[in-house]
Design an enzyme around this catalytic site. Structure first.
Site, short mmCIF file in Angstrom:
data_model
loop_
_atom_site.label_atom_id
_atom_site.label_comp_id
_atom_site.label_asym_id
_atom_site.label_seq_id
_atom_site.Cartn_x
_atom_site.Cartn_y
_atom_site.Cartn_z
N LYS A 245 -23.80 0.41 42.52
CA LYS A 245 -23.65 -0.53 43.64
C LYS A 245 -24.81 -0.46 44.62
O LYS A 245 -24.97 -1.37 45.44
CB LYS A 245 -22.34 -0.25 44.39
CG LYS A 245 -21.10 -0.69 43.63
CD LYS A 245 -19.84 -0.42 44.45
CE LYS A 245 -18.59 -0.90 43.74
NZ LYS A 245 -17.35 -0.61 44.52
N ASP A 325 -9.53 4.89 39.63
CA ASP A 325 -10.25 3.97 40.52
C ASP A 325 -9.39 2.77 40.91
O ASP A 325 -9.34 2.38 42.08
CB ASP A 325 -11.54 3.50 39.82
CG ASP A 325 -12.44 2.69 40.74
OD1 ASP A 325 -12.54 3.04 41.94
OD2 ASP A 325 -13.05 1.72 40.27
#
Length: 381
Positions: A245, A325
């Protein structure tokens, strides 16, 4: 004094001194075991057993120095929390400060004796030997301490002191090596966690997100049947799952509303970016992290990304991290949504069993739910 390695000592009456042949066998057996160990806890326990057996002590402790806190500490047997004392305290503190071995025939006649642990446990310390461990650079890293001779006269001798000095010489280098190995491993863990936080901070996640995902992954791995070592490796590596990211533009990463199709395709690239960043390392932990970064968005039915892997084509680490997650994403406030209620999350997991998620891992998730919820609450944002 600490109750490190007593086992069945003190229950069978006085013992006879070892013959030279018996003593050599003890040394060879224990030094071979110690040389092959990489766990500090295991090395400390083996060293304590070795010292106790060599000189027929009732108890033997291996003390280490914590320079940061100005304390001595020892990890004790059978899962009991370790003991800490001030650096200069008691016989062990004196021996380390002076840098010399110490033989005391009557502990209670010596003002250096720290009787606090005796009072707590009801144990009575009589004779004591303490021998410092010296590192390769000449600095003292800790000490052996043996308590209460188990022969008929119940007194340690100068020969016992020499034998414990010998044990310290044999085992000290292995201890230093394992301590260095653990220090390097701890540094590596800290770096991995810090880098993982960087990826999450870019998307306005807190450091607790990576902590929770790491803890959830560990619990799922253990529930699935992985070894302690493998589960721990997964726990350490999982914070890197979203490291890719860092290369996603803020306009996409921080967008509060639904992503367009083009934006979603750009967001999906974080899996391949993370894999590319990590895959060239020769370190096992970073290789695990690369696999997790690449595959944690794959789905059991083959509809995930980036490669559309199906079922067990997806590495187990990716399948575990996917559940960890997604659960944390749904159970936590995000920039684009509020946290879901638990009932809604659990219903989704049942619905996605065999679709998004590995069915067996979903079962492990539900079996482990009390522990998982405790982790969620403990590391709540």
């Amino acid at each position: 004094m600490p109750n490190e390695r007593r086992d069945n000592a003190g229950t069978s009456g006085p013992r006879q001194e070892h013959t030279p042949e018996q003593l050599l066998r003890i040394i060879f057996e224990y030094t071979a075991k110690i040389a092959h160990e990489r766990s500090l806890d295991s090395v400390l326990l083996l060293m304590a057993d070795m010292g106790r057996e060599m000189i027929l002590a009732d108890r033997c402790t291996v003390w280490l120095i914590d320079q940061t806190r100005g304390e001595l500490f020892t990890k004790v047997a059978h899962g009991v929390e370790h003991i800490r004392i001030p650096l200069g305290s008691g016989f062990v503190g004196h021996a380390i400060t002076a840098g010399e071995p110490l033989l005391v025939e009557d502990a209670y006649a010596d003002p250096r004796h720290n009787a606090d642990n005796d009072r707590k446990t009801g144990y009575h310390t009589k004779s004591v030997i303490t021998v410092p461990f010296v590192g390769s650079d000449g600095s003292i890293i800790g000490a052996y301490q043996a308590i209460n001779k188990q022969t008929e006269d119940a007194q340690f001798t100068s020969a016992d002191l020499e034998r414990l000095v010998l044990a310290a010489s044999y085992a000290g280098k292995s201890l230093e090596s394992v301590m260095l190995h653990e220090e390097i491993a701890a540094t590596q863990r800290d770096i991995i966690f810090a880098i993982g936080e960087i990826g999450e901070n870019r998307s306005k996640e807190t450091g607790n997100h990576v902590k929770r995902v790491a803890e959830y992954s560990y619990i799922l791995a253990k529930g699935y049947g992985l070894s302690e070592e493998e589960a721990e490796q997964l726990k350490i590596a999982s914070p890197m799952h979203d490291i890719g990211k860092i290369a996603i533009p803020d306009a996409v990463l921080l967008k509060p509303g639904k992503l367009s199709e083009a934006e979603y395709e750009l967001m999906k690239e974080h899996t391949e970016i993370g894999y590319t960043l990590l895959r060239t390392s020769g370190r096992a932990l970073l290789n695990i992290a690369a696999t997790i970064a690449y595959q944690h968005h794959e789905k059991w039915d083959g509809t995930g990304y980036p490669r559309g892997l199906r079922g067990e084509e997806i590495h187990l680490y990716g399948r575990i991290t996917a559940i960890a997650d997604v659960f944390d994403a749904l159970a936590s406030d995000r920039v684009y949504k509020k946290a879901w209620e638990l009932g809604r999350i659990l219903a989704l997991f049942q619905e996605e069993r065999g679709r998004h998620f590995d069915p067996q891992l979903v079962d492990v998730f539900f079996q482990s739910l009390p522990t998982i919820l405790d982790i969620r609450d403990r590391y709540n944002d």
